[in-house]
Design a protein around this motif. Sequence first.
Motif, PDB file in Angstrom:
ATOM      1  N   PRO A 193       0.806  -1.239   0.000  1.00  0.00           N
ATOM      2  CA  PRO A 193       0.000   0.000   0.000  1.00  0.00           C
ATOM      3  C   PRO A 193       0.837   1.286   0.000  1.00  0.00           C
ATOM      4  N   THR A 194       2.005   1.279   0.620  1.00  0.00           N
ATOM      5  CA  THR A 194       2.789   2.503   0.779  1.00  0.00           C
ATOM      6  C   THR A 194       3.951   2.612  -0.187  1.00  0.00           C
ATOM      7  N   GLY A 195       4.402   1.478  -0.713  1.00  0.00           N
ATOM      8  CA  GLY A 195       5.583   1.463  -1.567  1.00  0.00           C
ATOM      9  C   GLY A 195       6.814   1.106  -0.765  1.00  0.00           C
ATOM     10  N   LEU A 196       7.862   0.794  -1.496  1.00  0.00           N
ATOM     11  CA  LEU A 196       9.153   0.412  -0.929  1.00  0.00           C
ATOM     12  C   LEU A 196      10.076   1.618  -1.053  1.00  0.00           C
ATOM     13  N   TYR A 197      10.702   2.008   0.056  1.00  0.00           N
ATOM     14  CA  TYR A 197      11.602   3.159   0.041  1.00  0.00           C
ATOM     15  C   TYR A 197      13.035   2.710   0.301  1.00  0.00           C
ATOM     16  N   ILE A 198      13.953   3.218  -0.525  1.00  0.00           N
ATOM     17  CA  ILE A 198      15.385   2.984  -0.334  1.00  0.00           C
ATOM     18  C   ILE A 198      16.065   4.337  -0.515  1.00  0.00           C
ATOM     19  N   GLY A 199      16.670   4.829   0.553  1.00  0.00           N
ATOM     20  CA  GLY A 199      17.317   6.131   0.489  1.00  0.00           C
ATOM     21  C   GLY A 199      16.363   7.244   0.114  1.00  0.00           C
ATOM     22  N   GLY A 200      15.104   7.123   0.529  1.00  0.00           N
ATOM     23  CA  GLY A 200      14.103   8.138   0.242  1.00  0.00           C
ATOM     24  C   GLY A 200      13.455   8.020  -1.122  1.00  0.00           C
TER      25      GLY A 200
END
Length: 131
Positions: A62-69
Amino acid sequence: MSWQTYVDDHLMCDIEGSHLTAAAIVGHDGSVWAKSATFPECKSEEITDIMKDFDEPGFLAPTGLYIGGTKYMVIQGEPGAVIRGKKGSGGVTIKKTGQALIFGIYEEPVTPGQCNMVVERMGDYLVDQGL
């Protein structure tokens, strides 16, 4: 062999004349074992959320995957073993081993399948080594 050698020689390897944009090996606790110079600085909550998605597949959808913003849309993976994300013409593959997360970030001309192969092959090797 040092962890940095695994990143430099096996994750950032030549892929038909190209290579991954960035790669890293990160402990389950978020400690960076080794990374390419181009790998973004991850926030501790990003690693925590990734670990939670391995424990509860679908947590990041639902929110997405974040890597380094940077936000990636979560796409099909292997529950408990591999998370894949897409952003424009690039994306990310994350393979979980017993002690680490193997990250591969790519942009065209590298394909999702090529990134998956490099990252998952390294992850499978580490799993076989008990890591």
